[in-house]
Design a protein around this motif. Sequence first.
Motif, PDB file in Angstrom:
ATOM      1  N   UNK A 152       0.686  -1.383   0.008  1.00  0.00           N
ATOM      2  CA  UNK A 152       0.050   0.013  -0.068  1.00  0.00           C
ATOM      3  C   UNK A 152       0.956   1.392   0.113  1.00  0.00           C
ATOM      4  N   UNK A 153       0.662   2.041  -0.960  1.00  0.00           N
ATOM      5  CA  UNK A 153       1.669   3.413  -1.066  1.00  0.00           C
ATOM      6  C   UNK A 153       1.136   4.300   0.062  1.00  0.00           C
ATOM      7  N   UNK A 154       1.953   5.366   0.546  1.00  0.00           N
ATOM      8  CA  UNK A 154       1.540   6.321   1.448  1.00  0.00           C
ATOM      9  C   UNK A 154       2.643   7.511   1.107  1.00  0.00           C
ATOM     10  N   UNK A 155       1.977   8.862   1.648  1.00  0.00           N
ATOM     11  CA  UNK A 155       2.676   9.977   1.269  1.00  0.00           C
ATOM     12  C   UNK A 155       3.609  10.584   2.494  1.00  0.00           C
ATOM     13  N   UNK A 156       2.889  10.809   3.626  1.00  0.00           N
ATOM     14  CA  UNK A 156       3.716  11.171   4.915  1.00  0.00           C
ATOM     15  C   UNK A 156       3.388  10.449   5.917  1.00  0.00           C
ATOM     16  N   UNK A 157       4.216  10.715   7.177  1.00  0.00           N
ATOM     17  CA  UNK A 157       3.982  10.069   8.307  1.00  0.00           C
ATOM     18  C   UNK A 157       2.625  10.118   8.938  1.00  0.00           C
ATOM     19  N   UNK A 158       2.111  11.007   8.852  1.00  0.00           N
ATOM     20  CA  UNK A 158       0.518  11.019   9.346  1.00  0.00           C
ATOM     21  C   UNK A 158      -0.170  10.073   8.706  1.00  0.00           C
ATOM     22  N   UNK A 159      -0.110   9.993   7.299  1.00  0.00           N
ATOM     23  CA  UNK A 159      -1.004   8.983   6.662  1.00  0.00           C
ATOM     24  C   UNK A 159      -0.697   7.582   6.964  1.00  0.00           C
ATOM     25  N   UNK A 160       0.587   7.425   6.900  1.00  0.00           N
ATOM     26  CA  UNK A 160       1.460   5.922   7.241  1.00  0.00           C
ATOM     27  C   UNK A 160       0.745   5.857   8.678  1.00  0.00           C
ATOM     28  N   UNK A 161       0.669   6.282   9.593  1.00  0.00           N
ATOM     29  CA  UNK A 161      -0.011   5.858  10.928  1.00  0.00           C
ATOM     30  C   UNK A 161      -1.349   5.582  11.006  1.00  0.00           C
ATOM     31  N   UNK A 162      -1.956   6.703  10.011  1.00  0.00           N
ATOM     32  CA  UNK A 162      -3.499   6.392   9.945  1.00  0.00           C
ATOM     33  C   UNK A 162      -3.771   5.132   9.453  1.00  0.00           C
ATOM     34  N   UNK A 163      -2.913   4.775   8.220  1.00  0.00           N
ATOM     35  CA  UNK A 163      -3.268   3.457   7.478  1.00  0.00           C
ATOM     36  C   UNK A 163      -2.986   2.406   8.247  1.00  0.00           C
ATOM     37  N   UNK A 164      -1.971   2.300   9.085  1.00  0.00           N
ATOM     38  CA  UNK A 164      -1.303   1.243   9.983  1.00  0.00           C
ATOM     39  C   UNK A 164      -2.425   0.893  11.129  1.00  0.00           C
ATOM     40  N   UNK A 165      -3.111   1.961  11.337  1.00  0.00           N
ATOM     41  CA  UNK A 165      -4.055   1.774  12.659  1.00  0.00           C
ATOM     42  C   UNK A 165      -5.521   1.455  12.024  1.00  0.00           C
ATOM     43  N   UNK A 166      -5.724   1.491  10.652  1.00  0.00           N
ATOM     44  CA  UNK A 166      -7.048   1.326   9.936  1.00  0.00           C
ATOM     45  C   UNK A 166      -7.085  -0.208   9.819  1.00  0.00           C
ATOM     46  N   UNK A 167      -7.226  -1.099  11.005  1.00  0.00           N
ATOM     47  CA  UNK A 167      -7.635  -2.528  10.988  1.00  0.00           C
ATOM     48  C   UNK A 167      -8.216  -2.616  12.082  1.00  0.00           C
ATOM     49  N   UNK A 168      -8.965  -4.010  12.309  1.00  0.00           N
ATOM     50  CA  UNK A 168      -9.303  -4.380  13.543  1.00  0.00           C
ATOM     51  C   UNK A 168      -8.440  -5.029  14.357  1.00  0.00           C
TER      52      UNK A 168
END
Length: 503
Positions: free
Chosen positions: A412-428
């Motif tokens: 999965x691609x990401x652009x910045x640190x904030x997005x990376x953390x959001x994507x990492x936590x977007x899971x059950x």
Amino acid sequence: MTLSVLSHRDELGVRTGQLLVDGHWGAADGGATWTHRHPATGEVIGEFARASATDVDAAVAAARRSFEAGTWSRARAGERIAVLQRYGRLLREHADELRGLQALDNSVPLSFGSIYATSVGAAADVFDHHAGWVDKIGGQTLPPYQGGDHLTMTFREPLGVVAAILPWNAPFLLFAQKVAPALAAGCSVVLKPSEYATYSVLRMVELLAEAGLPAGVLNMVTGTGEECGEALITHSDVDKVSFTGSRGVGKRIVEASAGTLKRVSLELGGKSPAVVFDDAPDVTIAASTVVGAVTMGLSGQACVANTRALVHRDIYDEFLEAAKGMASAITFGDPFDPGVLASPLINEQQLERVLGYIAKGKEEGATLVMGGERLEGEYSAGNFVSPTIFADVDNSSTIAQEEIFGPVLSVVPFGDEEEAIRLANDTEYGLGAGVFTSDVQRAFRVSRGVRAGTVGINGFQLEPHAPFGGFKQSGLGREGGQSAFEAYTELKTVMMPLGDELM
């Protein structure tokens, strides 16, 4: 050439597996058996007893008798320490035999069975670590808060009868992480291994008796989850259930525990992210580390594997190329061949499940970079799936959200640190995570920002004295370290006046 492991089976001398109840080995009530087929070859390896509810009753009763008798639960600290330390030595002495039995159970190759996290040595270290806790089971003395002169004390006492239920993928380590703290605390145990990894556990149990564990302290029932496992988790005389496995079964255990308010420890899987920044120390090593965890050894059948790679857009193509190179080097076949690096899927049901997820990934628009098919030819009798990499994966898609338990990596691609953390936590889930960066401050920011029980920075290493477990729906409680030991004890408060007055 047709793959076969029967010569290795004959060399190891696999026996018909029986139940262990109160120190005696015997057949299941009614004589029911389970036939184990090897996942790489489809060959019959042997049979073992399939326990019924009646067998579970007998095993729990034996554990209760041993606990109440105090042979182990009230044994001196030195006695418990000596048995656990002897057992650690026996595991190391029988490491080659045990690795061979595991290869017959689940086809984990010998090459991977020597890697620390899945090795017999790791299990021995867990027993050594918990042996060190036995004489440190302490409480507190508390000063009076109000009233007259009195003494308040706390004690830690063994919890009681523990049901320890193991998965098939890492029998050495998970046997140790459940049985070692339970025995160190003074509990009695009823152990249920997976029907797909029983022979290695049978031998581990035999060695415990050889180490001097009194009869009845550890009992073993083998068989299916639907029959044997269900009887164990619903048993009214079990004080605690410790389980590693699927989220669905974990939820069933929580439901079953309500009737008697059983204590539970659950490790239930994950969809762990690896966050790879553009300043990763080495993109190729980062990609190889992530892909290796998903494709080598257990072929992605490990709950903590980083099956989601969140990769910064500036190094996305570089990461994919390195990932393809690593995945292309994975070899399959006879698990006793030192050149074989990966296992098949555990059974045909899991094979179909993984292939279904791969089809779903394509259907939902992800780009299949490589793999995605069942291996044929000399591998056709086994449950082999080629290492599979998907690119351009939407983090909300099925393959990025659900645990596949196979050699499938979603990038999965990401652009910045904030997005990376959001994507990492977007899971059950919230079991594990990885962070790859050269920036120490970023490493700590992201590792603290990701909601996961264990985070590796530029790599990952199992430590027997460190807590392991998950946030969110990845489970309840921790295994490893002091926290695991405390999970097998009850805390008691005792108050005593020091004078004639009542408190």
